[in-house]
Design a protein around this motif. Structure first.
Motif, PDB file in Angstrom:
ATOM      1  N   TYR A 275       0.620  -1.297   0.125  1.00  0.00           N
ATOM      2  CA  TYR A 275       0.032  -0.047  -0.129  1.00  0.00           C
ATOM      3  C   TYR A 275       0.829   1.052   0.070  1.00  0.00           C
ATOM      4  O   TYR A 275       1.997   1.229   0.367  1.00  0.00           O
ATOM      5  N   PRO A 276       0.440   2.408  -0.452  1.00  0.00           N
ATOM      6  CA  PRO A 276       1.218   3.628  -0.468  1.00  0.00           C
ATOM      7  C   PRO A 276       1.590   4.224   0.700  1.00  0.00           C
ATOM      8  O   PRO A 276       2.605   4.934   0.939  1.00  0.00           O
ATOM      9  N   TRP A 277       0.631   3.763   1.919  1.00  0.00           N
ATOM     10  CA  TRP A 277       1.432   4.161   3.287  1.00  0.00           C
ATOM     11  C   TRP A 277       1.414   3.203   4.340  1.00  0.00           C
ATOM     12  O   TRP A 277       0.788   1.907   3.900  1.00  0.00           O
ATOM     13  N   SER A 278       1.936   3.282   5.333  1.00  0.00           N
ATOM     14  CA  SER A 278       1.965   2.470   6.439  1.00  0.00           C
ATOM     15  C   SER A 278       0.905   1.981   6.946  1.00  0.00           C
ATOM     16  O   SER A 278      -0.098   2.817   7.202  1.00  0.00           O
ATOM     17  N   ILE A 279       0.629   0.732   7.240  1.00  0.00           N
ATOM     18  CA  ILE A 279      -0.703   0.126   7.856  1.00  0.00           C
ATOM     19  C   ILE A 279      -0.456   0.091   9.422  1.00  0.00           C
ATOM     20  O   ILE A 279       0.472  -0.318   9.889  1.00  0.00           O
ATOM     21  N   PHE A 280      -1.648   0.737   9.801  1.00  0.00           N
ATOM     22  CA  PHE A 280      -1.370   1.079  11.309  1.00  0.00           C
ATOM     23  C   PHE A 280      -2.626   0.340  12.150  1.00  0.00           C
ATOM     24  O   PHE A 280      -2.415   0.058  13.190  1.00  0.00           O
ATOM     25  N   ALA A 281      -3.717  -0.402  11.343  1.00  0.00           N
ATOM     26  CA  ALA A 281      -4.528  -1.118  11.888  1.00  0.00           C
ATOM     27  C   ALA A 281      -5.442  -1.925  11.038  1.00  0.00           C
ATOM     28  O   ALA A 281      -5.522  -1.680   9.908  1.00  0.00           O
ATOM     29  N   LEU A 282      -5.689  -3.062  11.724  1.00  0.00           N
ATOM     30  CA  LEU A 282      -6.473  -4.142  10.932  1.00  0.00           C
ATOM     31  C   LEU A 282      -7.679  -4.397  11.828  1.00  0.00           C
ATOM     32  O   LEU A 282      -7.702  -4.414  13.056  1.00  0.00           O
ATOM     33  N   SER A 283      -8.639  -4.757  10.994  1.00  0.00           N
ATOM     34  CA  SER A 283     -10.001  -5.155  11.845  1.00  0.00           C
ATOM     35  C   SER A 283     -10.002  -6.361  12.327  1.00  0.00           C
ATOM     36  O   SER A 283      -9.020  -7.264  11.703  1.00  0.00           O
ATOM     37  N   GLN A 284     -10.700  -6.913  13.396  1.00  0.00           N
ATOM     38  CA  GLN A 284     -10.546  -8.187  14.031  1.00  0.00           C
ATOM     39  C   GLN A 284     -11.765  -9.024  13.740  1.00  0.00           C
ATOM     40  O   GLN A 284     -12.794  -8.533  13.143  1.00  0.00           O
ATOM     41  N   GLU A 285     -11.219 -10.259  14.105  1.00  0.00           N
ATOM     42  CA  GLU A 285     -12.586 -11.071  13.795  1.00  0.00           C
ATOM     43  C   GLU A 285     -13.877 -10.904  14.355  1.00  0.00           C
ATOM     44  O   GLU A 285     -13.814 -10.717  15.392  1.00  0.00           O
ATOM     45  N   THR A 286     -14.778 -11.206  13.564  1.00  0.00           N
ATOM     46  CA  THR A 286     -16.157 -11.161  14.249  1.00  0.00           C
ATOM     47  C   THR A 286     -16.961 -12.230  13.758  1.00  0.00           C
ATOM     48  O   THR A 286     -16.413 -13.222  13.238  1.00  0.00           O
ATOM     49  N   ASP A 287     -18.303 -12.290  14.333  1.00  0.00           N
ATOM     50  CA  ASP A 287     -19.223 -13.232  14.148  1.00  0.00           C
ATOM     51  C   ASP A 287     -19.906 -13.652  12.712  1.00  0.00           C
ATOM     52  O   ASP A 287     -20.823 -14.026  12.653  1.00  0.00           O
ATOM     53  N   TYR A 288     -19.567 -12.776  11.584  1.00  0.00           N
ATOM     54  CA  TYR A 288     -20.023 -13.013  10.578  1.00  0.00           C
ATOM     55  C   TYR A 288     -18.839 -12.658   9.423  1.00  0.00           C
ATOM     56  O   TYR A 288     -17.611 -12.267   9.983  1.00  0.00           O
ATOM     57  N   SER A 289     -18.986 -13.178   8.371  1.00  0.00           N
ATOM     58  CA  SER A 289     -17.736 -13.379   7.391  1.00  0.00           C
ATOM     59  C   SER A 289     -17.938 -11.895   6.465  1.00  0.00           C
ATOM     60  O   SER A 289     -19.046 -11.813   5.696  1.00  0.00           O
ATOM     61  N   VAL A 290     -16.764 -11.098   6.610  1.00  0.00           N
ATOM     62  CA  VAL A 290     -16.693  -9.826   5.742  1.00  0.00           C
ATOM     63  C   VAL A 290     -15.361  -9.540   5.311  1.00  0.00           C
ATOM     64  O   VAL A 290     -14.375 -10.154   6.015  1.00  0.00           O
ATOM     65  N   PRO A 291     -15.054  -8.911   4.180  1.00  0.00           N
ATOM     66  CA  PRO A 291     -13.482  -8.547   4.002  1.00  0.00           C
ATOM     67  C   PRO A 291     -12.864  -7.742   5.038  1.00  0.00           C
ATOM     68  O   PRO A 291     -13.390  -7.058   5.981  1.00  0.00           O
ATOM     69  N   LEU A 292     -11.383  -8.234   5.041  1.00  0.00           N
ATOM     70  CA  LEU A 292     -10.614  -7.417   6.022  1.00  0.00           C
ATOM     71  C   LEU A 292     -10.708  -5.774   5.783  1.00  0.00           C
ATOM     72  O   LEU A 292     -10.582  -5.656   4.509  1.00  0.00           O
ATOM     73  N   THR A 293     -10.665  -4.799   6.624  1.00  0.00           N
ATOM     74  CA  THR A 293     -10.700  -3.352   6.715  1.00  0.00           C
ATOM     75  C   THR A 293      -9.068  -3.202   7.285  1.00  0.00           C
ATOM     76  O   THR A 293      -8.897  -3.506   8.435  1.00  0.00           O
ATOM     77  N   ASP A 304      -9.976  -7.390  -0.112  1.00  0.00           N
ATOM     78  CA  ASP A 304     -10.812  -8.719  -0.400  1.00  0.00           C
ATOM     79  C   ASP A 304      -9.837  -9.687  -0.659  1.00  0.00           C
ATOM     80  O   ASP A 304      -9.418  -9.576  -1.956  1.00  0.00           O
ATOM     81  N   SER A 305      -9.570 -10.717   0.069  1.00  0.00           N
ATOM     82  CA  SER A 305      -8.535 -11.823  -0.216  1.00  0.00           C
ATOM     83  C   SER A 305      -9.165 -12.662  -1.550  1.00  0.00           C
ATOM     84  O   SER A 305      -8.272 -13.449  -2.022  1.00  0.00           O
ATOM     85  N   ARG A 306     -10.520 -12.432  -1.956  1.00  0.00           N
ATOM     86  CA  ARG A 306     -10.767 -13.219  -3.005  1.00  0.00           C
ATOM     87  C   ARG A 306     -10.364 -12.595  -4.485  1.00  0.00           C
ATOM     88  O   ARG A 306     -10.533 -13.281  -5.224  1.00  0.00           O
ATOM     89  N   LEU A 307      -9.843 -11.403  -4.624  1.00  0.00           N
ATOM     90  CA  LEU A 307      -9.252 -10.910  -5.546  1.00  0.00           C
ATOM     91  C   LEU A 307      -7.950 -11.383  -6.063  1.00  0.00           C
ATOM     92  O   LEU A 307      -7.261 -12.043  -4.984  1.00  0.00           O
ATOM     93  N   SER A 308      -7.616 -11.726  -7.157  1.00  0.00           N
ATOM     94  CA  SER A 308      -6.467 -12.390  -7.571  1.00  0.00           C
ATOM     95  C   SER A 308      -5.440 -11.335  -7.189  1.00  0.00           C
ATOM     96  O   SER A 308      -5.540 -10.248  -7.221  1.00  0.00           O
ATOM     97  N   ALA A 309      -4.173 -12.052  -7.074  1.00  0.00           N
ATOM     98  CA  ALA A 309      -3.114 -11.269  -6.555  1.00  0.00           C
ATOM     99  C   ALA A 309      -2.421 -10.405  -7.460  1.00  0.00           C
ATOM    100  O   ALA A 309      -1.959  -9.100  -7.606  1.00  0.00           O
TER     101      ALA A 309
END
Length: 652
Positions: A275-293, A304-309
């Protein structure tokens, strides 16, 4: 007694103290069920709470001074005579409850306990485990520290642990694991098995495996860096750079501006994005399936990890090239979120700024001020809500369906560094689960140099209340309560929902449990004073010079394991190592303090007798060393007393 009716047995058991009820559970299965009754232990939790203490006082007496005094807690008042000076008529908690409530009928006490109960509708609380967590003994130990060899190959020094995540196992095996990156770029996994077998319990806190060194810092794209002078990757070291997906058994680890997706079965990096800037925070696991923020220095993005690399790498590369130019200063570049001069664009997006990428890249939300520190995905039914807090005076609310449009902001005024929901996510999730419409969002940070614990109400918007589909409703965040007086005298670093309580840590090494209202303190623990001082031993001129005060640890992140009884633990990350707070009698052996020779024998193929002999040898050596240090400390303190006495006598 087995022939007596249940109603009579319940009346008899009600007269016993909590300790006697625990012993009574060993009599028979029928008595066990009655003595473990959930409503019964809910009464005990209530009768030893601040709410019961307030209700037992005469109406003319003011008890608010106790609630606002940060040094007055239920545990401390139960251990000394301060309770007797303030309220002589109130017995100690271990004597069976609060006088005035024990005289009431069982139904009257039950009604009072229901009014005090802060659990959400449909939430199941194990009040027996809750009572143990509130009033049971505490023990603390470090997990096994990974070691690296020095130049001579004989002595070894510990690695620094750069984060912490929990891999949860909701099967009957309950084989939970701790996941963390090390300072050499490797991934380490510890055993946190919560089964009741003796073999698994003895192995808790031990290292299960470590990946190859530097796997998190390699460039998997195969491209050369466009700027050779760019500094190497470094850990942000803020505690929110680790996110674990227990369902897919994947871990997301952030180093600098690189996000690594690690397969926890093989400990290999399967994808990597920059990413263009440093990563400061990631979302944590919850009780439903959603992409990582994830939140970078100046943006909020959805991964979204489903996108191709290849597709994502190309998009990120273009974005990095557009932001590689030097930053151009501008007037009032960081306005306040609640400023009336701030106007959104007609499409709802924030105003365009010089530091934002081009108009073709609209899949991220630019931030007006840098320094995001915490992302929260609230539990169901708020499945589309994203909350962001950091070094800016507001909490930002986004809706995943309309991302990157900023939906609303809630002014705090403080500098926040942690978000949590109460109650937390529920695992496992059943098809017939009933979710409450309203949740409490807890934020922690600082305000004018003091700790700030803030509560907000998160509920479905009133305009969407008629919609029968919960996933189609929008969420609204409103302020509820801010504790900036008695929370802590220093900055709060982390907050989490722990059972029917809230737990948070401050920059003085304290870990405090409070009721969900954020006001009444339940108990506290300090990492630097793990063993209480024996008043029978003489003290010198410097009381803080004892061995229990030599460390200066703070809990950068706290993580409940969300278990019952033997599985209820609190993981603590200090920035260099990980500790475990357990609600049980302290164990004889601390895995984190074992000698490095024992670590070698743990990996060698030796029999259990030899291994146990080595452990006993190291325990004896450690006890001798501890006794020697204590004797030397007392000798130095006595010498200091003599020096002070002689100096005072000479001056007189």
């Amino acid at each position: 007694m087995d022939k007596l009716p249940v109603e009579i047995l319940t009346k008899i058991i009600d007269f016993l103290t909590p300790r006697e009820k625990v012993q009574l559970q060993l009599v028979s299965k029928k008595i066990f069920d009655l003595a473990r009754d959930n409503n019964l232990w809910k009464l005990h939790c209530y009768e030893q709470s601040w709410a019961a203490l307030q209700a037992s006082r005469p109406s003319g007496r003011n008890s608010e001074s106790l609630l606002t005094n940060e040094t007055a807690s239920l545990s401390t008042l139960g251990q000394n005579s301060l309770r007797d000076l303030i309220q002589p008529a109130v017995p100690r908690p271990e004597d069976g409850g609060v006088e005035g409530h024990r005289g009431l009928s069982l139904s009257a006490r039950a009604r009072a306990a229901v009014e005090w109960d802060s659990s959400a509708e449909g939430e199941h609380v194990d009040w027996y485990s809750e009572y143990i967590a509130r009033h049971g003994p505490l023990s603390f130990s470090w997990v096994q520290q990974p070691l690296r060899s020095k130049g001579d190959g004989r002595r070894r020094e510990p690695y620094e642990i750069k984060g912490m995540g929990l891999l949860k196992d909701w099967s009957s095996a309950r084989e939970n694991k701790i996941v963390a990156p090390l300072d050499d770029g490797s991934v380490c996994i510890w055993d946190l098995n919560h089964s009741h077998s003796a073999v698994s319990q003895s192995g808790r806190g031990r290292i299960l495996g470590t990946s190859e060194p530097g796997v998190l810092m390699r460039n998997l794209s195969g491209r050369r860096e466009r700027s050779p002078s760019k500094s190497p990757l470094e850990f942000i070291n803020l505690g929110e750079g680790v996110s674990v997906d227990s369902f897919r058994r994947r871990a997301y680890l952030a180093i600098g501006n690189v996000l690594n997706e690690v397969d926890l079965e093989t400990l290999r990096v399967i994808s990597q994005q920059r990413y263009p800037w440093s990563i400061f925070a990631l979302s944590q696991e919850t009780d439903y399936s959603v992409p990582l923020t994830l939140a970078t220095t100046l943006s909020l993005q959805i991964h979204d990890s489903r996108l191709s690399a290849a597709e994502e790498e190309e998009a990120i590369s273009l974005r990095c090239e557009k932001n590689s130019a030097p930053l151009v200063p501008e007037l009032d570049i960081f306005p306040h979120y609640d400023s009336p001069q701030l106007q959104l664009q007609p499409n709802g997006l924030p105003p365009r700024r010089i530091r934002s990428p081009g108009p073709e890249q609209e899949n991220y939300a630019p931030l007006f001020q840098p320094g995001p520190l915490s992302i929260l995905h609230p539990p169901a039914p708020h499945v589309n809500t994203i909350l962001l807090a950091g070094r800016f005076p507001s909490i930002l609310c986004y809706d995943r369906r309309f991302f990157p449009r900023l939906q609303s902001t809630v002014h705090s005024g403080g500098r926040l560094c942690g978000l949590a929901s109460a109650p937390g996510p529920r695992f496992p999730v059943f098809s017939d689960s009933v979710y409450p419409e309203s949740h409490a969002v807890v934020a922690c940070g600082e305000y004018n140099g003091r700790g700030s614990l803030e509560l907000y109400n998160l509920q479905s918007s009133s305009k969407d209340s008629g919609n029968r589909n919960p996933s189609a409703r929008s969420s609204q965040l409103t302020p509820a309560y801010k504790n900036r007086q008695s929370a802590a005298s220093s900055k709060l670093l982390s907050v989490a929902s722990h059972g029917n309580r809230l737990v948070y840590s401050d920059s003085e090494g304290n870990i405090k449990w409070v009721e969900r209202n954020g006001r009444a303190e339940v108990r506290r623990w300090n990492l630097n004073i793990s063993q209480p001082h024996d008043p029978s031993q003489p003290r010198g001129l410097w009381p803080s010079s004892g061995p229990q005060n030599q460390s200066n640890e703070v809990a950068r992140k706290i993580l409940p394991t969300e278990g019952n009884l033997s599985g209820d633990e609190l993981l603590v990350w200090t920035g260099e190592r990980i500790g475990r707070i357990r609600f049980s009698v302290p164990a004889d052996q601390d895995i984190g303090n074992e000698d490095e020779e024992d670590d070698l024998f743990m990996h060698a193929e030796v029999d259990e007798a030899t291994r146990e002999a080595m452990r006993k040898k190291h325990r004896d050596e450690w006890e001798k060393e501890t006794r020697y240090e204590e004797a030397m400390r007392q000798a130095l303190e006595r010498q200091a007393d003599e020096v002070r006495w002689m100096g005072t006598d000479g001056m007189s």
